[in-house]
Design an enzyme around this catalytic site. Structure first.
Site, PDB file in Angstrom:
ATOM      1  N   HIS A  57      -0.759  -2.541  10.777  1.00  0.00           N
ATOM      2  CA  HIS A  57      -0.990  -1.151  12.300  1.00  0.00           C
ATOM      3  C   HIS A  57      -0.984  -1.985  13.932  1.00  0.00           C
ATOM      4  CE1 HIS A  57      -1.127   2.466   9.989  1.00  0.00           C
ATOM      5  NE2 HIS A  57      -1.917   1.970   9.419  1.00  0.00           N
ATOM      6  N   ASP A  80       2.301   6.246   5.343  1.00  0.00           N
ATOM      7  CA  ASP A  80       2.176   5.822   6.285  1.00  0.00           C
ATOM      8  C   ASP A  80       3.074   4.207   6.848  1.00  0.00           C
ATOM      9  OD1 ASP A  80      -0.319   4.891   5.830  1.00  0.00           O
ATOM     10  OD2 ASP A  80      -0.812   4.598   7.007  1.00  0.00           O
ATOM     11  N   HIS A 134       0.843  -1.018  -0.319  1.00  0.00           N
ATOM     12  CA  HIS A 134       0.014  -0.048  -0.351  1.00  0.00           C
ATOM     13  C   HIS A 134       0.964   1.185   0.358  1.00  0.00           C
ATOM     14  CE1 HIS A 134      -3.007   2.595   0.820  1.00  0.00           C
ATOM     15  NE2 HIS A 134      -3.193   2.116   2.321  1.00  0.00           N
TER      16      HIS A 134
HETATM   17 FE1  FEO Z   1      -4.195   3.579   4.160  1.00  0.00          FE
HETATM   18 FE2  FEO Z   1      -2.902   2.630   6.716  1.00  0.00          FE
HETATM   19  O1  FEO Z   1      -2.782   3.423   5.189  1.00  0.00           O
END
Ligand code: FEO
Length: 397
Positions: free
Chosen positions: A224, A83, A79
Site C-alpha cells: 500500500h 485488497d 496475503h
Molecule cells: Fe491486510 Fe492490505 O490487507
C-alpha cells in the site's frame, strides 16, 4: 498505463484507487493503492501479489507495458486479503502457466477465498531461483492476518512486506522521498494505528526477524502506498520502533460527542485543565472529527477523557460506534476518565465504562457528570477534573 521501474529487475505494476474514501471504517481521504511487483530473472518472472478484483485490468495493463503477462512463471500470494488478492483468479486466467505460491496459512486462505483453488506452500527454507534473481519467503502470521508473508529478493536487496510499512495514500509519487518523508511517515503512522495497532508486538517481532536474517535492504516495497529507500528506510524502521505502548508521551485526548452543547462545554474546560498541567492535549468532537486521526493520536497518548451526553439512559451513537471501532484495536496501557451531561437520567457513563474496561482501559477517576447545562461552578470543577487527569498522566511517566 505503465509499470514503474523500482530496481534493475523489479517493476511496480500496482493499481491506484484514487477515489477510495473508506477502508472498512478507516477513512482514506487520500485514496489508496494496491501495489504489486514484477521480479524479472533470466529464466522466469514472478508477480508478487495481484490486486483488488476491480483493478485487475489496470494491473494487467501495467504488466503489459514491460512484458507479456502470459510469460509470468510465478505468482506469489503474500496475503490473501481481497485488497491484495481478490483478483487472483482473474489474474491466473490471464497467466495460465504460472506456479502460484503462498505461506502455509495462505494456501488455506486462497482455497477459502477462491472456491477451493489449490496453490503451493512456501516457507523460510524455500528458495525460488528466477535465473539470477532469487526469492526467499518469511511467514509473518498476524502482520496482518494469519497467512501474511514477506518476500525478499536477494540480488535486488528488496523486501516486499505486503501490509507492513504501508500507508493509505494515493499519489503520482511511488517513493516516500518523492512524496516527502515527513508526510509519508505521518501517513504510515495513521495506517499503523488503524490497521496494525493490536498487533504491535507481533509487528516488532516481525521486524526483528527480518533484521536477524542479515539480508541487506536497499528497498522496502509495501503493498500500500509509497516505497521506502535510503533515509526513508531508516525513518520508517525507527518510527515502527516507537509506535507501541511503551512509547507513550505526556499527552491526553478529550474525545466526546454532545447533544445540546453541555458536554461540549465540559470537554473544552477539561482540555484547559489538562493543558494547565503542561500535558499536551488534543480535543476531538466525534461529530466532526476523523476516526482514523483520533486513533492515530491515541498511539502515543497516555489518557483519554471520553464524554457523551446521556440519551435514552445510554451514550450517543457516535460514541458507541467509536468505542466499538476501538475495541478491535485494543490500545494498551491507557487510562480513561468519563464525563458528560444528562437530563432526567444518567447512563452514558455506565455504557462507556462497560465498553472501555474490556478493551483494557483503566479508569482511575470519578466520573464527572453534570445535570442539564453546566453552571460556572461546574465548569470550574471540570477544569479541576482535567487537571487531575493531567497530573496522573505525568505521574505515570
Ligand atoms: Fe491486510 Fe492490505 O490487507
Amino acid at each position: 498505463m505503465r509499470a514503474v521501474q523500482v530496481t534493475e529487475h523489479i517493476w511496480w505494476v500496482g493499481a491506484l484507487d484514487w477515489g477510495l474514501r473508506d477502508f472498512h471504517g478507516f477513512e482514506t481521504p487520500h485514496g489508496a493503492t494496491y501495489n504489486a511487483y514484477l521480479v524479472r530473472g533470466e529464466t522466469g518472472t514472478a508477480l508478487v501479489d495481484t490486486t483488488k478484483a476491480p483493478f485487475v485490468p489496470e494491473l494487467l495493463a501495467r504488466i503489459s507495458s514491460v512484458m507479456d503477462p502470459a510469460e509470468i512463471t510465478l505468482i506469489v500470494v503474500n496475503h490473501v486479503e481481497p485488497d491484495h488478492n481478490g483478483g487472483l483468479a482473474d489474474v491466473m486466467a490471464a497467466i495460465p502457466n504460472a506456479r502460484v505460491v503462498a505461506s502455509a496459512g495462505g494456501v488455506t486462505g486462497v482455497a477459502d477465498y477462491h472456491n477451493g483453488l489449490v496453490v503451493d506452500a512456501v516457507g523460510p527454507d524455500d528458495v525460488i531461483d528466477l535465473g539470477g534473481r532469487t526469492l526467499r519467503f518469511l511467514p509473518m502470521p498476524m502482520v496482518h492476518w494469519p497467512d501474511s508473508m514477506f518476500t525478499y529478493c536477494l540480488e535486488e536487496k528488496t523486501l516486499l512486506p505486503n501490509d507492513a510499512f504501508g500507508q493509505h495514500v494515493c499519489t503520482d509519487a511511488r517513493w516516500a522521498d518523492e512524496h516527502g518523508l515527513d508526510e509519508a511517515v505521518a501517513e504510515a503512522r495513521t495506517y499503523y494505528a488503524n490497521i496494525l495497532m493490536p498487533l504491535g508486538a507481533l509487528v516488532s517481532k516481525a521486524i526483528a526477524k527480518v533484521l536477524d536474517t542479515g539480508w541487506p535492504i536497499d528497498v522496502i516495497a509495501p503493498s500500500h502506498g509509497l516505497m521506502w529507500r535510503g533515509e526513508g528506510i531508516d525513518r520508517i524502521l525507527a518510527a515502527y520502533g516507537t509506535w507501541d505502548a511503551s512509547q507513550r508521551l505526556e499527552k491526553a485526548l478529550v474525545v466526546y460527542t454532545t447533544m445540546w452543547g453541555s458536554t461540549d462545554m465540559l470537554a473544552r474546560r477539561i482540555a484547559d485543565g489538562i493543558a494547565a498541567t503542561g500535558v499536551d492535549v488534543e480535543l476531538y468532537d466525534l461529530a466532526v472529527s476523523s476516526i482514523a486521526k483520533i486513533t492515530d493520536a491515541m498511539l502515543d497518548s497516555r489518557a483519554v477523557a471520553f464524554g457523551s451526553s446521556t440519551i435514552h439512559r445510554g451514550m450517543l451513537f457516535r460514541m458507541a460506534g467509536y468505542l466499538h471501532y476501538l475495541s478491535g484495536l485494543k490500545p494498551k496501557g491507557m487510562i480513561a476518565g468519563l464525563f458528560g451531561s444528562y437530563g432526567w437520567s444518567k447512563g452514558a457513563e455506565k455504557q462507556m465504562r462497560e465498553a472501555l474496561e474490556p478493551i483494557g482501559f483503566e479508569i482511575p477517576f470519578e466520573d464527572f457528570l453534570v445535570k442539564a447545562k453546566p453552571t460556572a461552578a461546574d465548569l470550574t470543577a471540570a477544569e479541576a477534573w482535567g487537571r487531575a487527569i493531567g497530573e496522573e498522566v505525568k505521574a505515570r511517566g
